[in-house]
Design a protein around this motif. Structure first.
Motif, PDB file in Angstrom:
ATOM      1  N   ASN A 382       6.744  -6.967  -2.577  1.00 29.69           N
ATOM      2  CA  ASN A 382       6.545  -6.988  -1.126  1.00 29.69           C
ATOM      3  C   ASN A 382       7.154  -8.886  -1.241  1.00 29.69           C
ATOM      4  O   ASN A 382       5.983  -9.961  -1.942  1.00 29.69           O
ATOM      5  CB  ASN A 382       5.078  -6.738  -1.008  1.00 29.69           C
ATOM      6  N   LYS A 435       4.206 -10.254  -4.420  1.00 30.92           N
ATOM      7  CA  LYS A 435       3.457  -9.046  -4.864  1.00 30.92           C
ATOM      8  C   LYS A 435       3.603  -8.171  -5.307  1.00 30.92           C
ATOM      9  O   LYS A 435       4.935  -7.390  -4.514  1.00 30.92           O
ATOM     10  CB  LYS A 435       2.352  -9.322  -3.520  1.00 30.92           C
ATOM     11  N   SER A 437       2.307  -4.097  -6.482  1.00 30.10           N
ATOM     12  CA  SER A 437       1.615  -3.688  -5.861  1.00 30.10           C
ATOM     13  C   SER A 437       1.796  -1.994  -6.533  1.00 30.10           C
ATOM     14  O   SER A 437       2.704  -1.530  -6.047  1.00 30.10           O
ATOM     15  CB  SER A 437       0.676  -2.878  -4.924  1.00 30.10           C
ATOM     16  N   ASP A 442      -2.610  -5.059  -6.712  1.00 22.51           N
ATOM     17  CA  ASP A 442      -1.531  -5.798  -7.326  1.00 22.51           C
ATOM     18  C   ASP A 442      -1.560  -6.171  -8.848  1.00 22.51           C
ATOM     19  O   ASP A 442      -3.011  -5.530  -9.484  1.00 22.51           O
ATOM     20  CB  ASP A 442      -2.416  -8.140  -7.472  1.00 22.51           C
ATOM     21  N   ASP A 445      -4.015  -7.496 -10.880  1.00 24.17           N
ATOM     22  CA  ASP A 445      -5.153  -7.308 -11.474  1.00 24.17           C
ATOM     23  C   ASP A 445      -6.025  -5.997 -12.018  1.00 24.17           C
ATOM     24  O   ASP A 445      -7.235  -5.812 -12.481  1.00 24.17           O
ATOM     25  CB  ASP A 445      -6.134  -7.000  -9.618  1.00 24.17           C
TER      26      ASP A 445
END
Length: 616
Positions: A382, A435, A437, A442, A445
């Motif tokens: 993104n 970002k 994912s 994400d 994380d």
């Protein structure tokens, strides 16, 4: 740090500070950053904490040896001035036995001291080398882009080995030489301050010689370390790229370049040899001069009755014992200088904070159904921006979405940013903006180990380690059995050729798999991916270096490996990606076209032009 550790640092620091104060006094002032720096020494000493008991035992043995050093000449003085003078033969025999006992005790203490300091040096560099290698493996790819492999080899092997001398010949032994010097000086002053002053008249000559020796040997040592690093880098690069050298007939040119580096290394070592060859004879001359002055002055005092004959003999013995620590201090101090240079380089690597932040806490992502009803991982980029250096953007506002279980192919000219995408997905580099994912989570994380365990990567140039085929498939993971490795090899079609190798799965492939063909290395790489069972498969030009027959075999393996996995394919051969669910065409870090094969042909754009050029 616990209380014992604090006491260890305090006592060790106090003794070593005294040692270096006296050592530097005998070697003049030292330029900043080239010799003793207490914070650096303190950090080196911190590696002895797991062995603090043995470290203090080595210090105790060193102190005992220093105390025993002046005892033997003192006993000879006593024998000559007392039992011998009065004809007490039994007393002479008794004290001779005592002296022999002390000599045996000193020999035993020296044995254990040498053994212990050598052992300490080895276990410390063992721990340090493990830490350096572990730290290097945790650094991100950007670090290896800037630092040659040869330099890192030098830091991990040669520089760490140099620190062994700091423990086995440096810190503890410097303290021992200092204590011995202090003890002998104190005993001499107590016996006869006049004779002691006669000996000290030669010290300025020795200090003057030591000053020049220190500077010469420091420069030589720095040159040696510099050219060792250059030599390692040169050898690593040119042995790895030997085929290029031979193809272009550059053997003589590269041999001349190596000769120059080797000659510079030789000259640096010869400078140290020259310094030692001058310094040690000078010390011997000063010792002989001090002995001559002592005899000249002492004989007159003996005749006049101011000094006993035993005292004169003892002082002659003390001279050798007094000048030896001074001579050795210069040598030990320069050993320490070399160790400090290596320590600064090693800690420079350890202090490099160029790691990918591993702040994620998640060890799983919510699975989503793919088109076949299974559960797979989807990928989303993104508005991703990335630059290897400053704002020289390699990716510019890149966005795309890969559905679970689908395949996306990325095409474009060299430097368009294709390989950068897979490096970012595996977090070998950190993105500047945007970002990335997995199923909406994400990747920052996720725990780094978990993220990379979900991504299987097969590169254009497959890297195989020295070892067996089995070890290269399992990467020495003891949880993976031989049967599992064989099953993975069967899936990708590698089992048959592996069984034809001498030893089968235990066949040694040599460094980088040099004994196998490109196609065989690729099949082993695919078996490696299958056995680790990742959710995402990435193929980076996996068929570009193989012939047509091997490509058909590899393509069959690819189809099997891709089944049930979300896949990203980077390829120049458009024939290998026509079945992809989504094709991205990149140029100068941007996605300029997207769609499936037929949609891109209908657009009459860059993809159509590439396709026409390849299949015209």
């Amino acid at each position: 740090m616990d209380e014992v550790g604090k006491k260890a640092d305090f006592i060790g620091g106090s003794l070593l500070s005294l040692a270096f104060y006296m050592a530097q006094a005998s070697t003049s002032s030292t330029p900043k950053g080239s010799a003793f720096e207490w914070p650096l020494v303190r950090r080196i000493l911190s590696y002895t904490r797991p062995y603090r008991g043995w470290f203090f035992l080595a210090l105790l043995l060193t102190i005992l040896l220093a105390v025993l050093a002046p005892a033997i000449p003192y006993l000879f003085q006593y024998i000559l001035d007392n039992p011998t003078q009065y004809g007490n033969v039994s007393g002479v025999r008794f004290w001779i036995v005592v002296i022999l006992g002390l000599l045996v005790l000193r020999a035993v203490l020296m044995y254990f001291n040498t053994l212990l300091t050598g052992w300490l040096g080895q276990v410390v560099i063992h721990d340090l080398r493990r830490q350096v290698f572990g730290h290097i493996t945790s650094l991100q790819a950007r670090f290896f882009d800037r630092n040659p492999v040869g330099m890192l080899q030098t830091r991990t092997i040669s520089d760490v080995e140099t620190l062994n001398d700091v423990f086995s010949q440096g810190l503890v032994n410097i303290l021992g030489e200092i204590l011995q010097l202090v003890m002998i000086f104190a005993v001499m002053m107590a016996i006869s301050w006049r004779l002691t002053l006669v000996i000290l008249t030669t010290i300025p000559i020795l200090l003057f010689a030591t000053y020049f020796f220190k500077n010469a040997i420091k420069t030589a040592f720095q040159g040696v370390r510099k050219y060792v690093s250059k030599m390692n880098s040169f050898l690593q690069e040119h042995i790895t790229g030997m085929l290029v050298t031979q193809i272009f007939s550059r053997e003589d040119v590269e041999a001349e370049r190596f000769r120059q580096i080797n000659e510079n290394h030789l000259n640096a070592n010869l400078k140290s040899v020259l310094a030692y060859s001058i310094f040690f004879p000078v010390v011997e001359i000063v010792t002989a001069l001090a002995t001559a002055l002592l005899v000249w002055y002492g004989v007159g005092n003996v005749l006049d009755g101011f000094v006993t004959f035993g005292t004169l003999v003892a002082f002659i013995m003390y001279i050798s014992m007094f000048f030896r620590p001074i001579r050795m201090l210069a040598d030990r101090f320069n050993t320490l200088q070399l160790g400090m240079v290596s320590a600064e380089r090693i800690f420079g690597i350890l202090d490099t904070d160029d790691k990918i932040p591993d702040d994620g806490t998640l060890t799983e992502v919510p699975l989503r159904k793919d088109n076949n009803g299974g559960c797979q991982v989807g990928i989303e980029f993104n508005k991703v921006w990335f630059a290897y250096k400053d704002h020289d953007w390699v990716l510019r506002d890149v966005s795309f979405d890969v559905k679970p279980g689908n395949t996306v192919a990325i095409v474009g000219s060299t430097g368009a940013g294709k390989s950068t995408i897979i490096n970012l997905l595996s977090r070998f580099y950190e993105i500047n903006r945007g970002k990335i994912s997995l199923n909406g989570v994400d990747i920052a994380d996720l725990k780094l180990d978990y993220l990379r365990s979900q991504v299987g990567l097969v590169l254009q140039d497959v890297f195989l380690f020295s070892g067996s085929v089995l070890e290269n498939i399992t990467l020495n993971n003891e949880e993976i059995t031989l049967e599992q490795a064989q099953e993975a090899a069967k899936i990708v079609g590698a089992h048959d050729f592996i069984m034809r190798l001498p030893g089968g799965y235990h066949y040694e492939v040599q460094e980088r798999g040099s004994t196998l063909s490109a196609g065989q290395r690729q099949l082993i790489a695919f078996a490696r991916v299958v056995v680790f069972n990742p959710s995402v498969l990435i193929l980076d030009e996996a068929t570009s270096n193989i012939d047509t027959e091997s490509e058909e075999m590899i393509q069959a393996a690819i189809d099997k490996v891709m089944h049930g996995r979300t896949s990203i394919i980077i390829a120049h051969r458009l024939s290998t990606i026509q079945k992809a669910d989504l094709i991205l065409v990149m140029d100068k870090g941007q996605v300029i076209e997207r769609g499936n094969h037929q949609e891109l042909l209908d657009q009459e754009g860059v993809y159509k032009r590439l396709y026409t050029l390849q299949f015209a």
